[in-house]
Design a protein around this motif. Structure first.
Motif, PDB file in Angstrom:
ATOM      1  N   TYR A  50       8.975 -10.530  23.816  1.00  0.00           N
ATOM      2  CA  TYR A  50       8.921 -11.270  22.386  1.00  0.00           C
ATOM      3  C   TYR A  50       9.776 -10.078  22.169  1.00  0.00           C
ATOM      4  O   TYR A  50       9.808  -8.949  21.881  1.00  0.00           O
ATOM      5  CB  TYR A  50       7.622 -10.533  21.897  1.00  0.00           C
ATOM      6  N   MET A  51      10.027 -10.517  20.918  1.00  0.00           N
ATOM      7  CA  MET A  51      11.500 -10.113  19.424  1.00  0.00           C
ATOM      8  C   MET A  51      10.541 -10.223  18.014  1.00  0.00           C
ATOM      9  O   MET A  51       9.770 -11.130  17.882  1.00  0.00           O
ATOM     10  CB  MET A  51      12.281 -10.683  19.057  1.00  0.00           C
ATOM     11  N   PRO A  52      10.863  -8.627  17.646  1.00  0.00           N
ATOM     12  CA  PRO A  52       9.608  -9.257  15.967  1.00  0.00           C
ATOM     13  C   PRO A  52      10.475  -9.861  15.417  1.00  0.00           C
ATOM     14  O   PRO A  52      11.987 -10.633  15.418  1.00  0.00           O
ATOM     15  CB  PRO A  52      10.605  -7.890  15.190  1.00  0.00           C
ATOM     16  N   ALA A  53       9.699 -10.618  14.474  1.00  0.00           N
ATOM     17  CA  ALA A  53      10.147 -11.804  13.609  1.00  0.00           C
ATOM     18  C   ALA A  53       9.956 -11.844  12.222  1.00  0.00           C
ATOM     19  O   ALA A  53       9.027 -11.520  11.954  1.00  0.00           O
ATOM     20  CB  ALA A  53      10.139 -13.247  14.179  1.00  0.00           C
ATOM     21  N   SER A  54      10.760 -12.908  11.417  1.00  0.00           N
ATOM     22  CA  SER A  54       9.736 -12.709  10.345  1.00  0.00           C
ATOM     23  C   SER A  54       9.459 -14.875  10.359  1.00  0.00           C
ATOM     24  O   SER A  54       9.971 -14.895  10.991  1.00  0.00           O
ATOM     25  CB  SER A  54      10.732 -12.860   8.428  1.00  0.00           C
ATOM     26  N   TRP A  55       8.401 -15.453   9.339  1.00  0.00           N
ATOM     27  CA  TRP A  55       7.564 -16.331   9.770  1.00  0.00           C
ATOM     28  C   TRP A  55       7.270 -17.315   7.912  1.00  0.00           C
ATOM     29  O   TRP A  55       7.863 -16.526   7.533  1.00  0.00           O
ATOM     30  CB  TRP A  55       6.013 -15.651  10.171  1.00  0.00           C
ATOM     31  N   SER A  56       8.190 -18.402   8.848  1.00  0.00           N
ATOM     32  CA  SER A  56       7.440 -19.380   7.849  1.00  0.00           C
ATOM     33  C   SER A  56       7.078 -20.506   7.818  1.00  0.00           C
ATOM     34  O   SER A  56       7.001 -21.124   9.445  1.00  0.00           O
ATOM     35  CB  SER A  56       8.911 -19.199   6.815  1.00  0.00           C
ATOM     36  N   LEU A  57       6.712 -21.905   7.349  1.00  0.00           N
ATOM     37  CA  LEU A  57       6.001 -22.982   7.305  1.00  0.00           C
ATOM     38  C   LEU A  57       7.452 -23.948   6.525  1.00  0.00           C
ATOM     39  O   LEU A  57       7.735 -23.741   5.863  1.00  0.00           O
ATOM     40  CB  LEU A  57       5.074 -23.028   6.864  1.00  0.00           C
ATOM     41  N   LYS A  58       7.282 -25.341   7.301  1.00  0.00           N
ATOM     42  CA  LYS A  58       7.774 -26.062   6.978  1.00  0.00           C
ATOM     43  C   LYS A  58       7.087 -27.401   7.733  1.00  0.00           C
ATOM     44  O   LYS A  58       6.683 -27.215   8.161  1.00  0.00           O
ATOM     45  CB  LYS A  58       9.342 -26.435   7.137  1.00  0.00           C
ATOM     46  N   PRO A  59       7.211 -28.823   6.344  1.00  0.00           N
ATOM     47  CA  PRO A  59       7.067 -29.615   7.058  1.00  0.00           C
ATOM     48  C   PRO A  59       6.806 -30.712   7.997  1.00  0.00           C
ATOM     49  O   PRO A  59       8.140 -30.130   8.933  1.00  0.00           O
ATOM     50  CB  PRO A  59       7.408 -30.735   5.823  1.00  0.00           C
ATOM     51  N   PHE A  60       6.412 -30.755   9.385  1.00  0.00           N
ATOM     52  CA  PHE A  60       6.546 -31.027  10.687  1.00  0.00           C
ATOM     53  C   PHE A  60       7.568 -32.032  10.572  1.00  0.00           C
ATOM     54  O   PHE A  60       8.253 -32.252  11.641  1.00  0.00           O
ATOM     55  CB  PHE A  60       5.611 -31.424  11.722  1.00  0.00           C
ATOM     56  N   ASP A  61       7.161 -33.334   9.493  1.00  0.00           N
ATOM     57  CA  ASP A  61       7.912 -34.564   9.994  1.00  0.00           C
ATOM     58  C   ASP A  61       7.912 -34.901   8.304  1.00  0.00           C
ATOM     59  O   ASP A  61       6.961 -34.484   7.389  1.00  0.00           O
ATOM     60  CB  ASP A  61       6.873 -35.598  11.276  1.00  0.00           C
ATOM     61  N   ALA A  62       8.814 -36.523   7.926  1.00  0.00           N
ATOM     62  CA  ALA A  62       8.417 -37.099   6.762  1.00  0.00           C
ATOM     63  C   ALA A  62       7.098 -37.138   6.662  1.00  0.00           C
ATOM     64  O   ALA A  62       6.982 -37.227   5.582  1.00  0.00           O
ATOM     65  CB  ALA A  62       9.133 -38.257   7.143  1.00  0.00           C
ATOM     66  N   VAL A  63       6.112 -37.397   7.381  1.00  0.00           N
ATOM     67  CA  VAL A  63       4.553 -37.816   6.988  1.00  0.00           C
ATOM     68  C   VAL A  63       3.997 -36.920   6.308  1.00  0.00           C
ATOM     69  O   VAL A  63       3.340 -36.471   5.260  1.00  0.00           O
ATOM     70  CB  VAL A  63       3.799 -38.029   7.999  1.00  0.00           C
ATOM     71  N   ALA A  64       3.983 -35.579   6.541  1.00  0.00           N
ATOM     72  CA  ALA A  64       3.905 -34.209   6.304  1.00  0.00           C
ATOM     73  C   ALA A  64       4.305 -33.917   5.111  1.00  0.00           C
ATOM     74  O   ALA A  64       4.315 -32.999   4.774  1.00  0.00           O
ATOM     75  CB  ALA A  64       4.095 -33.504   7.716  1.00  0.00           C
ATOM     76  N   GLU A  65       5.697 -34.525   5.250  1.00  0.00           N
ATOM     77  CA  GLU A  65       6.923 -33.921   3.764  1.00  0.00           C
ATOM     78  C   GLU A  65       5.611 -35.057   2.569  1.00  0.00           C
ATOM     79  O   GLU A  65       5.539 -34.005   1.361  1.00  0.00           O
ATOM     80  CB  GLU A  65       7.427 -34.148   3.652  1.00  0.00           C
ATOM     81  N   HIS A  66       5.802 -36.002   2.500  1.00  0.00           N
ATOM     82  CA  HIS A  66       5.090 -37.098   1.857  1.00  0.00           C
ATOM     83  C   HIS A  66       3.591 -36.397   1.710  1.00  0.00           C
ATOM     84  O   HIS A  66       3.732 -36.518   0.141  1.00  0.00           O
ATOM     85  CB  HIS A  66       4.786 -38.330   2.977  1.00  0.00           C
ATOM     86  N   ASP A  67       3.011 -36.072   2.564  1.00  0.00           N
ATOM     87  CA  ASP A  67       1.251 -36.011   2.480  1.00  0.00           C
ATOM     88  C   ASP A  67       1.346 -34.307   1.549  1.00  0.00           C
ATOM     89  O   ASP A  67       0.139 -33.702   1.259  1.00  0.00           O
ATOM     90  CB  ASP A  67       0.762 -36.145   3.100  1.00  0.00           C
ATOM     91  N   LYS A  68       2.348 -34.046   1.570  1.00  0.00           N
ATOM     92  CA  LYS A  68       3.043 -32.332   0.910  1.00  0.00           C
ATOM     93  C   LYS A  68       1.704 -31.388   1.897  1.00  0.00           C
ATOM     94  O   LYS A  68       0.954 -30.310   1.629  1.00  0.00           O
ATOM     95  CB  LYS A  68       1.707 -32.209  -0.502  1.00  0.00           C
ATOM     96  N   ASP A  69       2.152 -31.483   3.136  1.00  0.00           N
ATOM     97  CA  ASP A  69       0.866 -31.045   3.931  1.00  0.00           C
ATOM     98  C   ASP A  69       0.932 -29.237   3.533  1.00  0.00           C
ATOM     99  O   ASP A  69       0.209 -28.158   4.296  1.00  0.00           O
ATOM    100  CB  ASP A  69       1.332 -31.413   5.173  1.00  0.00           C
ATOM    101  N   LEU A  70       2.425 -28.916   3.527  1.00  0.00           N
ATOM    102  CA  LEU A  70       2.951 -27.618   3.288  1.00  0.00           C
ATOM    103  C   LEU A  70       1.659 -26.623   1.778  1.00  0.00           C
ATOM    104  O   LEU A  70       1.632 -25.979   1.604  1.00  0.00           O
ATOM    105  CB  LEU A  70       4.327 -27.343   3.137  1.00  0.00           C
ATOM    106  N   ASP A  71       1.564 -27.994   1.004  1.00  0.00           N
ATOM    107  CA  ASP A  71       1.137 -26.892  -0.159  1.00  0.00           C
ATOM    108  C   ASP A  71      -0.075 -26.979   0.172  1.00  0.00           C
ATOM    109  O   ASP A  71      -1.575 -26.437  -0.795  1.00  0.00           O
ATOM    110  CB  ASP A  71       0.831 -28.328  -0.873  1.00  0.00           C
ATOM    111  N   TYR A  72      -0.891 -27.319   1.571  1.00  0.00           N
ATOM    112  CA  TYR A  72      -2.549 -27.350   1.231  1.00  0.00           C
ATOM    113  C   TYR A  72      -3.281 -26.772   2.253  1.00  0.00           C
ATOM    114  O   TYR A  72      -3.868 -26.471   2.695  1.00  0.00           O
ATOM    115  CB  TYR A  72      -3.292 -28.826   0.892  1.00  0.00           C
ATOM    116  N   ALA A  73      -2.053 -27.114   3.943  1.00  0.00           N
ATOM    117  CA  ALA A  73      -2.830 -26.953   5.320  1.00  0.00           C
ATOM    118  C   ALA A  73      -3.220 -25.064   5.456  1.00  0.00           C
ATOM    119  O   ALA A  73      -3.499 -25.116   6.494  1.00  0.00           O
ATOM    120  CB  ALA A  73      -1.360 -27.444   5.985  1.00  0.00           C
ATOM    121  N   GLY A  74      -2.110 -24.054   4.510  1.00  0.00           N
ATOM    122  CA  GLY A  74      -2.665 -23.027   4.688  1.00  0.00           C
ATOM    123  C   GLY A  74      -1.039 -22.146   4.826  1.00  0.00           C
ATOM    124  O   GLY A  74      -0.187 -23.034   4.783  1.00  0.00           O
TER     125      GLY A  74
END
Lengths: 528, 379
Positions: free
Chosen positions: A443-467
Motif C-alpha cells: 500500500y502506498m499513500p495516494a491522492s484521490w479523485s473521481l471521474k465518470p466511468f463511461d460515456a453513459v455516466a458522463e451523459h447522466d452527470k453521475d459525477l455531479d450527483y453520485a458522491g
C-alpha cells in the motif's frame, strides 16, 4: 458482469450480529442441549440416532445458526429469551460447527468484507450465487436429504424464486434437485474428516495478551495490545490499547465469545463507536486473523492480525517498500522484537530510532545499484520481506470493483460508503508494467479523485450527483431519494472511476477502480 | 456496454419503485357515478389494496373498491361482460371479484388451505362465457419442520359459486407458468417455458409453440426468455407475450458479433392463430406490448420510454421518453389513446400517432405490479 456485481454485494447487513458479539454471561443460562429439547421439539422430531429432525443434519458457523434462529423467531413462532437464544447458538456452533479448514477462503462473509468477487464454480453461480454470496452455502454442511430440503424451503419461502431471471429460463427446481443437490452433498457434506479431527483436537486458549496490527479506512494503520481476560465458558473481557500510525490513540473495551473452539466474536467500544471483531484463532493458539468494523457500517472496517504474547513474529512492516538510493523510516510491529536486526543485501541499517518488544522503528537505506526484488528484514528469529524497487510503474486501486449505496436524507438506511487503497508496483525483471513478474510494493499513500466511468455516466452527470471521495480514499455516496434535477428524477446513482495518484520523487502514476453507486439494500441478513 | 446500461436501468427502476412506496395513501373515490353500457372503464389497483375504476372518456376516477388482504400482485381480469373485475391479491394467493358499478364483492376464493400454501404467479383468466375462472396454483405443503413442493395445477372455479368459492377441477400443468388467457374455443393458454393450451374440461394439453425447447441450433440462438408480469390484449381479443433472445453470428458468447432481439408471441383468442417471431432489435427494455386495433402491424411497448414498432418491418418507428418507469401499457378499443401505468401512482395518457403525452390520471397510491385493464361494459 451481473454476477460479479451481485457477488460484490456480499458485505451486507450486520446489525443482527449484535447478539452474537456482545454476549454477556448469564447466571440463568441453561445447557444448549436441554434448551433444544425444550424449545424445538414441538416441530422437530427425534431421529433414530438421537438427534432432532433437520437440526442434526446440518453444521454451520455461529452466524449461520444465528440466521436460522432469527428465522425461527421471526417466522416460525419460536419464543425464547435472549439468553436462551445465545445458549442455543453457542451449543450448536460448538457441537455442529465448521472446522477451521472448512471456512478457508470463505471467511470474507463472516468478516463482512465488502466488494469481494469470489470465484464461485459455474454450477453454483447461476443457481445459488445469483442471490447469495458464494460463501453463503459453502459455509454450511448438510446431508443430501437436507440440501434437498433446503431447495424445497427456498420454493416455499420465496415463491417468486422460480420466476426470476436465471430461473424462469430453465427448469430451475428440477435442476436444483437433480444436479445441484448431489453436488452440494459431495462438496459440502455433513460428515468430514476435518470436522471429526477438529472435534478431537485440543482447542487454543485465547486468554492473555496479544499484539495486533491492522487498518481502518479513514484512520489508517494501527498497532495495539489486545488483552483477553477469561470469564469462563469461552467468554472473555477485552481491552484494546494502542495507536494509529499518526500517533493518535486507539483504545477500546468490550467482551468476546469463542465459538467452535476458534471463532472469536468480540464487541467493543472504540472512541464511543461500537465496533465488532470477527477473528479466527490458529490451531496452535499463537495467532488470530480477521477483521474489525463499526457495528453500523461494516464497510468502514479493515483487516486485523494478532500474535499472542510468548510467540515471536513480525506482523507488519510499514511501509513495505524502499527505493534504490533512498533512506526510509520503517516501522515493524510484532512480538519478541528483541533480537538482532539483520537486513538482506542491498539494504543498510542506518539507525534504530526506537525499539520495544512489540515495535521497532528503523532508519534503513537502499543501495542505488541494488538489484530490485524482495528483501528480508530479520529480527532475532522472525522475518518479513520488503520490496526494494527501482521505479514505480503501476498503481492498482483496491477493490477494483465496488459498490456504494445512497442513503440518509430522512430515509431509514444510512449511506454505505466505499473505501479504497492504492497498491504500487515496479516493473520486475522484464522491465514491463502490467506483467506477471511485476514487483508488488504494498500500500502506498495516494491522492484521490473521481471521474465518470463511461460515456453513459458522463451523459447522466453521475459525477455531479453520485458522491464524493476524501483525501483518505473514503467515498461517500449521495443522498437517497428522487432527485428532480436528474433525468426521470432518478436517485443519485451512477458509475464512477475512482482514481488514485501516487507520487514518488521520480515519477507519478495513476490507477483506477470501478465504482457503482446504487440504491439501498433492502435485504438484511447476517450472512448475505 | 449494453449490459452495463441494463444494470444501471434496473438500479434506477428499483430506486424509483422503492421511493414511490413511501408516497401516498389510498382513499375511496367519489361514489354514485352512473356507468353506461358500451363505454370503456380502466381497471387498476394501488397500494394499500384498492381496485380503481376510471372512466376513459373523462379520465376521471369513478370509484375505488377496498380489496381484502395485502397487496400483491393484483393481477386483474375483467369478465367478458365488463361488469366484474377479478383481482388476484393477498401476496399472490386470493381472488376477489367486484362488480365495478358498485364495488360489491361478488366472488372470493382463498386458495391456500390448512398447511398448504398456494401461490398464483399472475395466472388469472376467465372463460369466454364468464362462467369459469382459472388460476395456475403452485402448492407447497408446510410440514412442521419442512416444506414440500407439489406439482403445479390449473384450478377451475365456477364464478357463480360467489363468495368462498372452491375450485371444482384441477389438472396438472408445467412449472413456471405466468400469463394465461382463455381462447374462444374454451382452451386456456399457458405461458411458461413453452406456450401450451389446456382444455379445462379434460386437462388435455397441447403445445402451441416451443420456446425454451425450440429447435433452433444452440450455437446460433439462445433459447428465449419469455416473460411478462402484466396482462392486456382485451381491446383486440389477443394474448401477447414478448420474449428476448440472442443470435450468435460468431461463436456462442461472442458478444461483439451477436444480435440482441425482442420477440413476440401473439395469439388471436377468437381464431387461435399464433404469431411467434423476432420483433425488433433489442435497444431498450419494454415490459409489455399492445397491438394497435386499427393496424395489427403496429405494436406499442413501455418501460422507461414509450415505443412504437412495425411487426413486418422489424423496426422501431418512434420512441418517447416517459417521466418515470411504467411497467404496463394498454389501449382503448378505438385505438385513440394509449394508457401507460403501473409502478407509481400516475397513469400517463398518450396519443398513439405521435406518442406525445396528452393527459394524466393521478391515483391515491402506487400501482406497483398491478395490471391495468380496460373493460367494456355490456348490457
Amino acid at each position: 458482469m451481473n454476477n460479479k456485481l451481485k457477488r460484490a454485494l456480499s458485505g451486507g447487513g450486520v446489525l443482527a450480529l449484535a447478539s452474537l458479539m456482545a454476549a454477556p454471561l448469564s447466571a440463568a443460562s441453561q445447557s444448549g442441549a436441554q434448551l433444544l429439547q425444550e424449545r424445538c421439539t414441538s416441530c422437530h422430531t427425534p431421529t433414530a440416532d438421537g438427534g432432532l429432525s433437520r437440526i442434526s443434519e446440518q453444521r454451520k458457523t455461529p452466524e449461520g445458526w444465528m440466521t436460522t434462529l432469527n428465522r425461527m423467531q421471526s417466522q416460525r413462532g419460536l419464543r425464547i429469551s435472549a439468553d436462551e437464544r445465545r445458549a442455543i447458538i453457542k451449543y450448536l456452533a460448538d457441537t455442529q460447527g465448521l472446522a477451521p479448514a472448512e471456512t478457508s477462503g470463505k471467511r470474507y462473509l463472516l468478516e463482512q468484507t465488502p466488494n469481494v468477487l469470489d470465484d464461485t464454480p459455474a454450477e453454483y453461480a447461476e443457481m445459488c450465487a445469483r442471490c447469495h454470496s458464494g460463501a453463503r452455502f459453502a459455509l454450511q454442511r448438510r446431508t443430501e436429504g437436507e440440501w434437498e430440503r433446503l431447495v424445497h424451503f427456498h420454493m416455499g419461502q420465496f415463491p417468486t424464486l422460480e420466476f426470476h431471471a436465471l430461473s424462469r429460463d430453465r427448469a430451475w427446481f428440477e435442476l436444483a434437485v437433480s444436479d445441484v443437490v448431489p453436488q452440494l452433498a459431495t462438496d459440502f457434506p455433513l460428515k468430514s474428516t476435518a470436522w471429526d479431527q477438529w472435534q478431537q483436537a485440543d482447542k487454543p486458549a485465547p486468554a492473555g495478551g496479544w499484539t495486533v496490527a491492522g487498518y481502518l479506512p479513514g484512520k489508517g494503520e494501527f498497532s495495539a495490545t489486545l488483552t483477553l481476560n477469561a470469564k469462563g465458558d469461552d467468554h472473555y473481557g477485552l481491552t484494546l490499547s494502542g495507536q494509529y500510525a499518526d500517533g493518535s490513540p486507539l483504545t477500546g473495551q468490550g467482551s468476546a465469545v469463542v465459538y467452535t473452539g476458534y471463532e472469536l466474536r468480540a464487541s467493543l467500544t472504540v472512541a464511543g463507536v461500537k465496533m465488532r471483531q470477527v477473528l479466527a484463532l490458529s490451531a496452535d493458539g499463537s495467532r488470530m486473523q480477521g477483521r474489525m468494523f463499526p457495528r453500523g457500517a461494516t464497510e468502514m472496517g479493515g483487516e486485523l492480525s494478532a500474535i499472542k504474547a510468548g510467540h515471536s513474529a513480525i506482523l507488519a512492516i510499514s511501509p513495505a517498500y524502499i527505493r534504490q538510493g533512498e533512506s526510509r523510516t520503517l516501522t515493524l510491529t510484532g512480538n519478541g522484537l528483541t533480537g538482532k536486526v539483520r537486513l538482506a543485501s542491498g539494504l543498510k541499517l542506518d539507525q534504530v530510532i526506537s525499539r520495544s518488544a512489540t515495535q521497532l522503528v528503523l532508519k534503513v537505506s537502499a543501495q542505488s545499484g541494488a538489484q530490485p526484488g524482495l528483501r528480508r528484514i530479520q529480527v532475532g528469529s522472525s522475518a518479513m520481506q520488503v520490496a526494494l524497487y527501482d521505479q514505480l510503474v503501476r498503481v492498482d486501486v483496491v477493490p477494483a470493483d465496488s459498490i456504494a449505496r445512497v442513503g440518509g436524507n430522512g430515509g431509514k438506511q444510512a449511506k454505505v460508503n466505499a473505501t479504497y487503497r492504492a497498491v504500487g508496483y515496479a516493473a520486475g525483471k522484464d522491465g514491463k508494467a502490467g506483467t506477471e513478474d511485476d514487483l508488488a510494493l504494498g500500500y502506498m499513500p495516494a491522492s484521490w479523485s473521481l471521474k465518470p466511468f463511461d460515456a453513459v455516466a458522463e451523459h447522466d452527470k453521475d459525477l455531479d450527483y453520485a458522491g464524493t471521495i476524501d483525501a483518505r480514499g473514503v467515498f461517500t455516496p449521495g443522498d437517497a431519494g428522487l432527485n428532480p434535477e436528474r433525468k426521470m428524477s432518478t436517485n443519485n446513482v451512477g458509475q464512477l472511476a475512482v482514481v488514485a495518484t501516487v507520487k514518488t520523487v521520480a515519477t507519478e502514476q495513476q490507477g483506477q477502480a470501478r465504482l457503482l453507486v446504487t440504491v439501498q439494500d433492502y435485504i438484511k441478513s447476517p450472512l448475505q | 456496454m449494453k449490459l452495463t446500461q441494463m444494470y444501471k436501468a434496473s438500479a434506477i427502476t428499483l430506486a424509483l419503485g422503492s421511493a414511490a412506496l413511501l408516497s401516498g395513501c389510498a382513499s375511496t373515490g367519489s361514489g354514485d357515478t352512473a356507468m353506461v353500457a358500451g363505454k370503456e372503464y380502466l381497471l387498476t389497483s394501488t397500494r394499500p389494496n384498492l381496485l380503481h375504476v376510471v372512466d376513459v372518456e373523462t379520465n376521471k376516477l369513478l370509484r375505488s373498491c377496498k380489496i381484502p388482504g395485502i397487496f400483491g400482485s393484483n393481477s386483474i381480469v375483467p369478465s367478458p361482460d365488463g361488469r366484474i373485475a377479478y383481482v388476484l391479491t393477498n401476496k399472490w394467493e386470493d381472488v376477489y371479484g367486484f362488480d365495478i358499478t358498485n364495488c360489491e364483492k361478488v366472488f372470493s376464493a382463498k386458495q391456500s388451505y390448512q398447511n398448504v400454501q398456494i401461490k398464483t404467479i399472475i395466472s388469472l383468466a376467465v372463460s369466454p362465457d364468464g362462467n369459469e375462472l382459472y388460476t395456475v396454483q403452485n402448492p407447497v405443503v408446510k410440514h412442521a419442520d419442512r416444506f414440500e413442493v407439489q406439482q403445479p395445477r390449473l384450478a377451475v372455479f365456477n364464478t357463480a359459486d360467489g363468495l368462498n368459492a372452491r375450485a371444482k377441477r384441477f389438472y396438472p400443468v408445467d412449472r413456471r407458468i405466468t400469463k394465461i388467457g382463455a381462447m374462444d374455443n374454451g382452451e386456456v393458454i399457458l405461458g411458461g417455458a413453452d406456450l401450451k393450451a389446456i382444455d379445462p374440461k379434460t386437462g388435455d394439453i397441447r403445445v402451441l409453440k416451443k420456446l425454451q425447447n425450440w429447435q433452433r441450433p444452440a450455437d446460433k440462438w439462445v433459447a428465449p426468455d419469455a416473460f411478462a408480469m402484466q396482462a392486456q390484449g382485451e381491446h383486440v381479443g389477443e394474448y401477447i407475450l414478448p420474449y428476448f433472445t440472442i443470435k450468435w453470428n460468431g461463436a456462442p458468447g461472442e458478444m461483439e458479433k451477436a444480435e440482441f432481439w425482442w420477440g413476440m408471441n401473439r395469439i388471436d383468442l377468437a381464431s387461435g392463430k399464433l404469431e411467434s417471431n423476432e420483433l425488433v432489435p433489442f435497444e431498450f427494455i419494454f415490459f409489455n406490448l399492445v397491438t394497435d386495433p386499427n393496424n395489427p402491424d403496429i405494436v406499442y411497448g413501455a418501460f422507461n420510454n414509450l415505443s412504437k414498432h412495425s411487426v413486418s418491418q422489424h423496426k422501431t418507428l418512434a420512441t418517447e421518453d416517459l417521466e418515470h418507469t411504467y411497467y404496463t401499457i394498454n389501449m382503448t378499443r378505438d385505438g385513440s389513446r394509449l394508457y401507460v401505468g403501473g409502478t407509481s401512482s400516475d397513469i400517463s395518457i398518450h396519443d398513439p400517432k405521435t406518442l406525445k403525452k396528452t393527459g394524466s390520471i393521478q391515483l391515491p397510491g402506487d400501482m406497483s405490479t398491478a395490471d391495468m385493464r380496460i373493460a367494456r361494459l355490456r348490457d
